[in-house]
Design an enzyme around this catalytic site. Structure first.
Site, PDB file in Angstrom:
ATOM      1  N   ARG B 121       0.813  -1.239   0.000  1.00  0.00           N
ATOM      2  CA  ARG B 121       0.000   0.000   0.000  1.00  0.00           C
ATOM      3  C   ARG B 121       0.835   1.272   0.000  1.00  0.00           C
ATOM      4  O   ARG B 121       0.349   2.327   0.405  1.00  0.00           O
ATOM      5  CB  ARG B 121      -0.969   0.030   1.178  1.00  0.00           C
ATOM      6  CG  ARG B 121      -2.005  -1.072   1.118  1.00  0.00           C
ATOM      7  CD  ARG B 121      -3.194  -0.795   1.992  1.00  0.00           C
ATOM      8  NE  ARG B 121      -3.968  -2.017   2.096  1.00  0.00           N
ATOM      9  CZ  ARG B 121      -3.775  -2.939   3.030  1.00  0.00           C
ATOM     10  NH1 ARG B 121      -2.864  -2.754   3.956  1.00  0.00           N
ATOM     11  NH2 ARG B 121      -4.519  -4.017   3.044  1.00  0.00           N
ATOM     12  N   LYS B 142       2.565  11.517 -10.805  1.00  0.00           N
ATOM     13  CA  LYS B 142       1.797  10.600 -11.651  1.00  0.00           C
ATOM     14  C   LYS B 142       2.635   9.369 -11.945  1.00  0.00           C
ATOM     15  O   LYS B 142       3.728   9.476 -12.501  1.00  0.00           O
ATOM     16  CB  LYS B 142       1.437  11.269 -12.975  1.00  0.00           C
ATOM     17  CG  LYS B 142       0.265  12.216 -12.894  1.00  0.00           C
ATOM     18  CD  LYS B 142      -0.135  12.597 -14.307  1.00  0.00           C
ATOM     19  CE  LYS B 142      -1.280  13.571 -14.328  1.00  0.00           C
ATOM     20  NZ  LYS B 142      -1.655  13.907 -15.724  1.00  0.00           N
ATOM     21  N   GLU B 184       8.400  19.177 -24.211  1.00  0.00           N
ATOM     22  CA  GLU B 184       7.754  19.510 -22.936  1.00  0.00           C
ATOM     23  C   GLU B 184       8.362  20.783 -22.351  1.00  0.00           C
ATOM     24  O   GLU B 184       7.679  21.547 -21.664  1.00  0.00           O
ATOM     25  CB  GLU B 184       7.870  18.350 -21.938  1.00  0.00           C
ATOM     26  CG  GLU B 184       7.263  17.026 -22.400  1.00  0.00           C
ATOM     27  CD  GLU B 184       5.725  17.011 -22.405  1.00  0.00           C
ATOM     28  OE1 GLU B 184       5.103  18.023 -22.016  1.00  0.00           O
ATOM     29  OE2 GLU B 184       5.159  15.981 -22.819  1.00  0.00           O
ATOM     30  N   LYS B 226       6.260  23.356 -14.139  1.00  0.00           N
ATOM     31  CA  LYS B 226       5.527  22.134 -13.825  1.00  0.00           C
ATOM     32  C   LYS B 226       5.218  22.053 -12.332  1.00  0.00           C
ATOM     33  O   LYS B 226       4.088  21.756 -11.921  1.00  0.00           O
ATOM     34  CB  LYS B 226       6.371  20.923 -14.262  1.00  0.00           C
ATOM     35  CG  LYS B 226       5.856  19.569 -13.796  1.00  0.00           C
ATOM     36  CD  LYS B 226       4.856  18.980 -14.752  1.00  0.00           C
ATOM     37  CE  LYS B 226       4.261  17.681 -14.224  1.00  0.00           C
ATOM     38  NZ  LYS B 226       4.587  16.518 -15.029  1.00  0.00           N
ATOM     39  N   GLU B 236      -5.223  16.935 -10.560  1.00  0.00           N
ATOM     40  CA  GLU B 236      -5.734  17.200 -11.897  1.00  0.00           C
ATOM     41  C   GLU B 236      -7.230  17.498 -11.911  1.00  0.00           C
ATOM     42  O   GLU B 236      -7.986  16.940 -12.703  1.00  0.00           O
ATOM     43  CB  GLU B 236      -5.426  16.002 -12.802  1.00  0.00           C
ATOM     44  CG  GLU B 236      -5.356  16.374 -14.258  1.00  0.00           C
ATOM     45  CD  GLU B 236      -4.650  15.293 -15.074  1.00  0.00           C
ATOM     46  OE1 GLU B 236      -4.652  14.130 -14.662  1.00  0.00           O
ATOM     47  OE2 GLU B 236      -4.098  15.655 -16.116  1.00  0.00           O
ATOM     48  N   ARG B 240      -4.103  21.766 -13.729  1.00  0.00           N
ATOM     49  CA  ARG B 240      -3.115  20.787 -14.176  1.00  0.00           C
ATOM     50  C   ARG B 240      -3.389  20.351 -15.615  1.00  0.00           C
ATOM     51  O   ARG B 240      -2.488  19.938 -16.333  1.00  0.00           O
ATOM     52  CB  ARG B 240      -3.106  19.580 -13.241  1.00  0.00           C
ATOM     53  CG  ARG B 240      -1.962  18.619 -13.525  1.00  0.00           C
ATOM     54  CD  ARG B 240      -1.692  17.678 -12.371  1.00  0.00           C
ATOM     55  NE  ARG B 240      -0.577  16.788 -12.664  1.00  0.00           N
ATOM     56  CZ  ARG B 240       0.066  16.073 -11.763  1.00  0.00           C
ATOM     57  NH1 ARG B 240      -0.283  16.145 -10.506  1.00  0.00           N
ATOM     58  NH2 ARG B 240       1.062  15.296 -12.104  1.00  0.00           N
ATOM     59  N   ASN B 244      -1.570  19.628 -20.496  1.00  0.00           N
ATOM     60  CA  ASN B 244      -1.974  18.781 -21.606  1.00  0.00           C
ATOM     61  C   ASN B 244      -1.904  19.514 -22.951  1.00  0.00           C
ATOM     62  O   ASN B 244      -2.261  18.945 -23.988  1.00  0.00           O
ATOM     63  CB  ASN B 244      -3.409  18.290 -21.359  1.00  0.00           C
ATOM     64  CG  ASN B 244      -3.564  16.849 -21.740  1.00  0.00           C
ATOM     65  OD1 ASN B 244      -2.631  16.068 -21.589  1.00  0.00           O
ATOM     66  ND2 ASN B 244      -4.731  16.501 -22.262  1.00  0.00           N
ATOM     67  N   HIS B 247      -1.168  17.788 -26.173  1.00  0.00           N
ATOM     68  CA  HIS B 247      -1.189  16.352 -25.898  1.00  0.00           C
ATOM     69  C   HIS B 247      -2.429  15.639 -26.417  1.00  0.00           C
ATOM     70  O   HIS B 247      -2.398  14.426 -26.622  1.00  0.00           O
ATOM     71  CB  HIS B 247      -1.060  16.097 -24.387  1.00  0.00           C
ATOM     72  CG  HIS B 247       0.345  16.250 -23.883  1.00  0.00           C
ATOM     73  ND1 HIS B 247       1.050  17.434 -23.993  1.00  0.00           N
ATOM     74  CD2 HIS B 247       1.184  15.369 -23.276  1.00  0.00           C
ATOM     75  CE1 HIS B 247       2.254  17.271 -23.470  1.00  0.00           C
ATOM     76  NE2 HIS B 247       2.361  16.045 -23.024  1.00  0.00           N
ATOM     77  N   HIS B 251      -1.208  12.592 -28.217  1.00  0.00           N
ATOM     78  CA  HIS B 251      -1.495  11.220 -27.780  1.00  0.00           C
ATOM     79  C   HIS B 251      -2.174  10.418 -28.884  1.00  0.00           C
ATOM     80  O   HIS B 251      -1.871   9.239 -29.087  1.00  0.00           O
ATOM     81  CB  HIS B 251      -2.422  11.235 -26.546  1.00  0.00           C
ATOM     82  CG  HIS B 251      -1.704  11.497 -25.262  1.00  0.00           C
ATOM     83  ND1 HIS B 251      -2.329  12.019 -24.153  1.00  0.00           N
ATOM     84  CD2 HIS B 251      -0.407  11.315 -24.903  1.00  0.00           C
ATOM     85  CE1 HIS B 251      -1.450  12.140 -23.173  1.00  0.00           C
ATOM     86  NE2 HIS B 251      -0.275  11.728 -23.601  1.00  0.00           N
ATOM     87  N   HIS B 264       7.223  10.582 -27.881  1.00  0.00           N
ATOM     88  CA  HIS B 264       6.145  11.329 -27.240  1.00  0.00           C
ATOM     89  C   HIS B 264       6.248  12.819 -27.566  1.00  0.00           C
ATOM     90  O   HIS B 264       5.294  13.442 -28.030  1.00  0.00           O
ATOM     91  CB  HIS B 264       6.218  11.102 -25.733  1.00  0.00           C
ATOM     92  CG  HIS B 264       5.226  11.910 -24.943  1.00  0.00           C
ATOM     93  ND1 HIS B 264       3.876  11.678 -24.988  1.00  0.00           N
ATOM     94  CD2 HIS B 264       5.398  12.971 -24.098  1.00  0.00           C
ATOM     95  CE1 HIS B 264       3.251  12.546 -24.211  1.00  0.00           C
ATOM     96  NE2 HIS B 264       4.148  13.342 -23.658  1.00  0.00           N
TER      97      HIS B 264
END
Lengths: 359, 359
Positions: B121, B142, B184, B226, B236, B240, B244, B247, B251, B264
């Protein structure tokens, strides 16, 4: 009856209400203030047969509700089922506004909760416990799955948005399931509420015939102990460890016998008897716990340590999640309601285990 | 150089320091104030060949350090590798006092971070990024793995205890990896720091020859953008989403071409060019972004939308994690440093895609 848990992430309600399964959707909207884009009900085959239809009928027609059914029993807490459920969620195109409903016992709650914790990095979920044991596991946010090298070794803390307890769901439970759950009930008495312990002795004399008010009050008071502790120590850095009373040996017995050979609570009951004896020895006190052991035995518990190798039990206790540097830490009682977490030497444990085993 | 991120769980430092890999252990003890019972370094085969020995040498002899090496590349972010690493951690008998070190790029950081997030956990972990792209992914907590039905669909928020950036590690990166990371960097300029954008145009004219001071400052300033955003919106729920920028289409292009066919960042660069054009159209503004497109092209980027079916791109944009109810939400710019998240109709997107494709 209504309890509130103030978790660090968000507060959530625990509702204990006979018949509430038939108004599940209303309760969710009212209590969570969320309006999910869709729902995924995760349940097991046994519960599905008994209650799924009633639960689904509580949703209005225009609401999208998907269902995933896993096999019943501990084996469902596997990587394979976990991955299957994530695949199902993706195939249903659940987005981040969706909600998962865990309809079942501890296994379904843990598994579905872990899916909710990790699907798109976390979506909300609601616990609808169908066993007495799940009164314990459904509160506090511990979710996860098993690994062949250890139970609950993979998981997260993910707080539910609501726990909706319908005690009527328990009426179909077999006797050993009552025993499994009741061990956690009496544990809460031992570690935190001496008066509750006495209340239990007076009011619970059989698992066959329940007064719905007594059952609801019992669940309420037991959850209240759990809720208070997890509020104070959400991530198990301190007092939450007290909930482990009876579990160090209990887990070892479960694992050594092989899961499913004995229920969780029945193993914990044996562990509690052992921890009570060790407590008296270590703290030089007289706890007068025999009356509670008799109560447990009259409710059908067998409190004898099973015939397994005690050195293997000891090894298993060393790799418990709560252990550090392979020392064995035990929750013991100075008196009822006054637990303490202390390191116990192998010698004391071996001596006690040899004495108690088979007697 | 040193930045602090005040996450809701715990504050953590980001250290950007050439040569710091050789003092990793000291930095961990000093910065995290933790004294882990043991360490598990997770890295990939390429990074292991280059830097593992130096990193391991930073640990004193009496400290237990285990190593798990995964194959390089996006394919390592799989259920199988995830399960393998958890098995390794259990076989090494890591307890809750252990710490995981993610030595690698974004793939290793995401994968090792997810293992750390869910092992018992959650145990602490440290990010040691070895790519420029990882300056982005290593900050913000993330973590996760891919599912065959979507990238990063399974994961958690788990904040690192420390991010230790040694820019010397980047010196072995191939050209396309620089391009992947630099997209980025410039994105952070577009959405939040107009001055940084200009600084980049003046100071970054090649990925071949770096002044270590310029490189460190670039990483520092990009991470600062960031860090500020993720501090304000850890889970998010709001701003946040601005990260994106570029993206949504990026993506979709990555997924439609098949992962690995384009990096990417190179896909994001195409997405940014597209988002800039849509921004001008939707907001009726003139952003004067051509100078930055030229800069990107001179750094080797191909900004043409690849020859794929635009209806398939559109479908993929609809199932993006950020989408709700299958509407398409885009981050657009009113001006540099002033982003907004808005729903875009399929018509506008189709029109723009048809116009831009192949030209």
């Amino acid at each position: 009856m209504n309890l509130q848990v103030n978790s660090s992430v968000h507060p959530y309600s625990i509702i204990i209400e006979p018949g509430s399964r038939k108004q599940l959707y209303e309760y969710i909207i009212e209590q969570t203030k969320k309006h999910p884009t869709s729902f995924l009900v995760i349940t097991d085959d046994c519960v599905a047969d008994l209650y799924l239809e009633e639960v689904l009928n509580s949703f209005p027609n225009h609401i999208r509700v998907e269902t995933s059914i896993v096999p019943h029993g501990e084996k469902a807490k596997s990587f394979q089922q976990y991955e299957n459920l994530l695949t199902a969620a993706l195939q249903f195109k659940l987005d981040r506004g969706a909600m998962i409903i865990a309809l079942g016992g501890g296994v379904v709650g843990d598994l579905a909760g872990f899916v909710a914790a990790t699907y798109m990095r976390g979506i909300p979920f609601v616990q609808v416990p169908t066993t007495l044991l799940a009164h314990d596991s459904s509160v506090g946010g511990k979710v996860g799955i098993n690994h062949q090298l250890g139970k609950n070794m993979v998981g997260a803390f993910h707080q539910p948005s609501l726990v909706l307890y319908d005690p009527e769901l328990l009426m179909t439970l077999p006797e050993h399931e009552w025993r499994s759950g009741f061990a956690e009930v009496i544990k809460h008495g031992f570690i935190a509420d001496k008066e509750f312990l006495e209340w239990l002795r007076r009011n619970v004399t059989s698992f066959q015939h329940w007064d719905m008010n007594i059952l609801s009050e019992m669940i309420y008071r037991s959850i209240a102990v759990k809720a208070k502790i997890v509020e104070e120590d959400e991530k198990e850095a301190g007092n939450r460890a007290f909930l482990n009373f009876g579990h160090t040996l209990g887990h070892a017995i479960e694992a050594e016998l092989g899961y499913g050979e004995i229920t969780h609570g029945e193993a914990v009951a044996i562990g509690m008897k052992f921890a009570l004896a060790v407590s008296e020895k270590v703290f030089h006190v007289n706890l007068n716990y025999e009356t509670y052991l008799k109560m447990l035995e009259s409710l059908g518990y067998d409190l004898t340590i099973p015939d397994v190798n005690i050195h293997k039990l000891l090894d298993r206790m060393k790799v418990d999640k709560k252990s550090y540097n392979q020392s064995i830490r035990f929750v013991l009682l100075k008196e009822f309601g006054n637990p303490e977490l202390i390191e116990i030497t192998e010698e004391i444990l071996l001596e006690e285990l040899s004495m108690k085993k088979g007697g």
